[in-house]
Design a protein around this motif. Structure first.
Motif, PDB file in Angstrom:
ATOM      1  N   ALA A  87      25.658  35.039  35.955  1.00 17.05           N
ATOM      2  CA  ALA A  87      25.223  35.972  36.755  1.00 17.05           C
ATOM      3  C   ALA A  87      26.265  35.877  38.144  1.00 17.05           C
ATOM      4  CB  ALA A  87      23.683  35.638  37.290  1.00 17.05           C
ATOM      5  N   ASP A  88      26.510  34.709  38.545  1.00 20.65           N
ATOM      6  CA  ASP A  88      27.503  34.614  39.506  1.00 20.65           C
ATOM      7  C   ASP A  88      28.760  35.015  39.548  1.00 20.65           C
ATOM      8  OD1 ASP A  88      26.538  30.935  40.651  1.00 20.65           O
ATOM      9  OD2 ASP A  88      25.380  32.953  40.934  1.00 20.65           O
ATOM     10  N   ASP A  89      29.194  35.491  38.375  1.00 17.65           N
ATOM     11  CA  ASP A  89      30.648  36.210  38.052  1.00 17.65           C
ATOM     12  C   ASP A  89      30.361  37.728  38.587  1.00 17.65           C
ATOM     13  OD1 ASP A  89      30.892  34.377  35.107  1.00 17.65           O
ATOM     14  OD2 ASP A  89      31.713  33.996  37.036  1.00 17.65           O
ATOM     15  N   THR A  90      29.268  38.085  38.927  1.00 21.74           N
ATOM     16  CA  THR A  90      28.917  39.462  39.231  1.00 21.74           C
ATOM     17  C   THR A  90      29.911  39.863  40.389  1.00 21.74           C
ATOM     18  OG1 THR A  90      26.761  39.577  38.285  1.00 21.74           O
ATOM     19  CG2 THR A  90      27.373  41.203  40.204  1.00 21.74           C
ATOM     20  N   ALA A  91      30.702  40.830  40.435  1.00 18.66           N
ATOM     21  CA  ALA A  91      31.833  41.173  41.486  1.00 18.66           C
ATOM     22  C   ALA A  91      32.484  42.423  41.069  1.00 18.66           C
ATOM     23  CB  ALA A  91      32.481  39.852  41.722  1.00 18.66           C
ATOM     24  N   VAL A  92      33.071  42.842  42.316  1.00 22.98           N
ATOM     25  CA  VAL A  92      34.076  43.902  41.781  1.00 22.98           C
ATOM     26  C   VAL A  92      35.335  43.074  41.607  1.00 22.98           C
ATOM     27  CG1 VAL A  92      35.614  45.966  42.649  1.00 22.98           C
ATOM     28  CG2 VAL A  92      33.075  45.778  43.336  1.00 22.98           C
ATOM     29  N   TYR A  93      36.188  43.307  40.317  1.00 22.75           N
ATOM     30  CA  TYR A  93      37.272  42.781  40.074  1.00 22.75           C
ATOM     31  C   TYR A  93      38.543  43.475  40.382  1.00 22.75           C
ATOM     32  CZ  TYR A  93      34.750  38.696  38.075  1.00 22.75           C
ATOM     33  OH  TYR A  93      33.936  37.918  37.563  1.00 22.75           O
ATOM     34  N   TYR A  94      39.539  42.890  41.178  1.00 17.87           N
ATOM     35  CA  TYR A  94      40.598  43.568  41.581  1.00 17.87           C
ATOM     36  C   TYR A  94      41.904  42.991  40.855  1.00 17.87           C
ATOM     37  CZ  TYR A  94      37.666  45.387  45.440  1.00 17.87           C
ATOM     38  OH  TYR A  94      36.777  46.180  46.067  1.00 17.87           O
ATOM     39  N   CYS A  95      42.875  43.892  40.179  1.00 17.26           N
ATOM     40  CA  CYS A  95      44.291  43.505  39.782  1.00 17.26           C
ATOM     41  C   CYS A  95      45.002  43.292  41.077  1.00 17.26           C
ATOM     42  CB  CYS A  95      44.533  44.572  38.970  1.00 17.26           C
ATOM     43  SG  CYS A  95      46.073  44.240  38.238  1.00 17.26           S
ATOM     44  N   TRP A  96      45.997  42.521  40.997  1.00 18.15           N
ATOM     45  CA  TRP A  96      46.890  42.184  42.040  1.00 18.15           C
ATOM     46  C   TRP A  96      48.198  42.133  41.381  1.00 18.15           C
ATOM     47  CZ3 TRP A  96      49.704  37.591  42.519  1.00 18.15           C
ATOM     48  CH2 TRP A  96      50.480  37.318  43.743  1.00 18.15           C
ATOM     49  N   GLY A  97      49.180  42.572  42.230  1.00 13.97           N
ATOM     50  CA  GLY A  97      50.709  42.310  41.655  1.00 13.97           C
ATOM     51  C   GLY A  97      51.580  42.234  42.961  1.00 13.97           C
ATOM     52  N   ARG A  98      52.520  41.432  42.917  1.00 15.54           N
ATOM     53  CA  ARG A  98      53.583  41.342  43.784  1.00 15.54           C
ATOM     54  C   ARG A  98      54.977  41.839  43.273  1.00 15.54           C
ATOM     55  NH1 ARG A  98      53.829  39.131  48.872  1.00 15.54           N
ATOM     56  NH2 ARG A  98      55.671  38.482  49.659  1.00 15.54           N
ATOM     57  N   PHE A  99      55.206  43.005  43.831  1.00 18.59           N
ATOM     58  CA  PHE A  99      56.575  43.521  43.587  1.00 18.59           C
ATOM     59  C   PHE A  99      57.241  43.881  44.703  1.00 18.59           C
ATOM     60  CE2 PHE A  99      54.686  44.555  39.395  1.00 18.59           C
ATOM     61  CZ  PHE A  99      53.346  44.745  39.851  1.00 18.59           C
ATOM     62  N   SER A 100      58.814  43.295  44.639  1.00 18.84           N
ATOM     63  CA  SER A 100      59.526  43.176  45.765  1.00 18.84           C
ATOM     64  C   SER A 100      59.018  42.610  47.057  1.00 18.84           C
ATOM     65  CB  SER A 100      60.276  44.652  45.961  1.00 18.84           C
ATOM     66  OG  SER A 100      60.819  45.136  44.660  1.00 18.84           O
ATOM     67  N   PHE A 101      58.318  41.683  46.842  1.00 16.57           N
ATOM     68  CA  PHE A 101      57.893  40.967  48.220  1.00 16.57           C
ATOM     69  C   PHE A 101      56.553  41.824  48.805  1.00 16.57           C
ATOM     70  CE2 PHE A 101      61.005  37.945  47.875  1.00 16.57           C
ATOM     71  CZ  PHE A 101      62.391  38.576  47.519  1.00 16.57           C
ATOM     72  N   ILE A 102      56.127  42.703  48.248  1.00 17.49           N
ATOM     73  CA  ILE A 102      54.915  43.663  48.440  1.00 17.49           C
ATOM     74  C   ILE A 102      53.677  43.416  47.710  1.00 17.49           C
ATOM     75  CG2 ILE A 102      54.164  46.002  49.172  1.00 17.49           C
ATOM     76  CD1 ILE A 102      57.055  46.567  49.593  1.00 17.49           C
ATOM     77  N   ASN A 103      52.722  43.266  48.226  1.00 18.22           N
ATOM     78  CA  ASN A 103      51.209  43.133  47.672  1.00 18.22           C
ATOM     79  C   ASN A 103      50.645  44.508  47.405  1.00 18.22           C
ATOM     80  OD1 ASN A 103      51.480  40.350  47.609  1.00 18.22           O
ATOM     81  ND2 ASN A 103      50.556  40.103  49.604  1.00 18.22           N
ATOM     82  N   GLY A 108      39.707  48.391  41.900  1.00 15.98           N
ATOM     83  CA  GLY A 108      38.771  47.347  41.378  1.00 15.98           C
ATOM     84  C   GLY A 108      37.783  48.174  40.366  1.00 15.98           C
ATOM     85  N   THR A 109      37.080  47.102  39.538  1.00 16.80           N
ATOM     86  CA  THR A 109      36.334  47.651  38.291  1.00 16.80           C
ATOM     87  C   THR A 109      35.128  46.561  38.647  1.00 16.80           C
ATOM     88  OG1 THR A 109      36.054  47.928  35.981  1.00 16.80           O
ATOM     89  CG2 THR A 109      37.459  46.010  36.922  1.00 16.80           C
ATOM     90  N   GLN A 110      33.813  47.037  38.302  1.00 16.59           N
ATOM     91  CA  GLN A 110      32.616  46.525  38.797  1.00 16.59           C
ATOM     92  C   GLN A 110      32.411  45.578  37.469  1.00 16.59           C
ATOM     93  OE1 GLN A 110      30.608  46.201  41.369  1.00 16.59           O
ATOM     94  NE2 GLN A 110      29.648  44.476  40.368  1.00 16.59           N
ATOM     95  N   VAL A 111      32.084  44.521  37.593  1.00 20.00           N
ATOM     96  CA  VAL A 111      31.362  43.579  36.430  1.00 20.00           C
ATOM     97  C   VAL A 111      30.205  43.291  37.000  1.00 20.00           C
ATOM     98  CG1 VAL A 111      31.505  41.327  35.383  1.00 20.00           C
ATOM     99  CG2 VAL A 111      33.757  42.841  35.656  1.00 20.00           C
ATOM    100  N   THR A 112      29.180  43.263  36.172  1.00 21.36           N
ATOM    101  CA  THR A 112      27.641  43.044  36.460  1.00 21.36           C
ATOM    102  C   THR A 112      26.984  42.190  35.248  1.00 21.36           C
ATOM    103  OG1 THR A 112      27.398  44.841  37.716  1.00 21.36           O
ATOM    104  CG2 THR A 112      25.332  43.870  37.053  1.00 21.36           C
ATOM    105  N   VAL A 113      26.612  40.960  35.660  1.00 24.02           N
ATOM    106  CA  VAL A 113      26.163  40.197  34.982  1.00 24.02           C
ATOM    107  C   VAL A 113      24.463  39.884  34.796  1.00 24.02           C
ATOM    108  CG1 VAL A 113      26.260  37.603  33.537  1.00 24.02           C
ATOM    109  CG2 VAL A 113      28.426  38.707  34.433  1.00 24.02           C
ATOM    110  N   SER A 114      23.872  40.275  34.020  1.00 21.41           N
ATOM    111  CA  SER A 114      22.631  40.186  34.109  1.00 21.41           C
ATOM    112  C   SER A 114      22.093  38.862  33.529  1.00 21.41           C
ATOM    113  CB  SER A 114      21.652  41.301  33.424  1.00 21.41           C
ATOM    114  OG  SER A 114      21.862  41.363  32.003  1.00 21.41           O
TER     115      SER A 114
END
Length: 115
Positions: A87-103, A108-114
């Motif tokens: 249940a504690d994993d419930t959150a919005v999950y964001y992908c991140w990438g660093r390209f040419s020194f820029i983030n 985001g995608t919602q993950v809900t654990v019941s």
């Protein structure tokens, strides 16, 4: 223009699994460090996992042994396999990438654990 688009979130029961995908466009991810972050309601965004261009991985302690990050450069996609979800994993999950020194961030995608 670099874009990151997540998919694969949803509702799952505790103990279940989900696989998130992050599709990158406008860039070659082969040389980038990429990762996943998450943000639960009322909490700060936190690191979940990262993967370098050489496929070295790093995980937050709270997901070690349960989550696996991987990448398919040919498909411009980074994955997060999430097992034994809590249940504690419930959150919005964001992908991140660093390209040419820029983030760059996905939307985001919602993950809900019941429980």
């Amino acid at each position: 223009q670099v874009q990151l688009v997540e998919s694969g979130g949803g509702l799952v029961q505790a103990g279940g699994s989900l696989r998130l995908s992050c599709l990158a466009s406008g860039t070659d991810i082969s040389f980038a460090t990429m990762g996943w972050y998450r943000q639960a309601p009322g909490k700060q965004r936190e690191l979940v996992a990262t993967i370098t261009r050489g496929d070295s991985t790093n995980y937050a302690d709270f997901v070690k042994g349960r989550f696996t990050i991987s990448r398919d450069n040919a498909k411009s996609t980074v994955y997060l396999q999430m097992n034994s979800l809590k249940a504690d994993d419930t959150a919005v999950y964001y992908c991140w990438g660093r390209f040419s020194f820029i983030n760059y961030w996905g939307q985001g995608t919602q993950v809900t654990v019941s429980s």
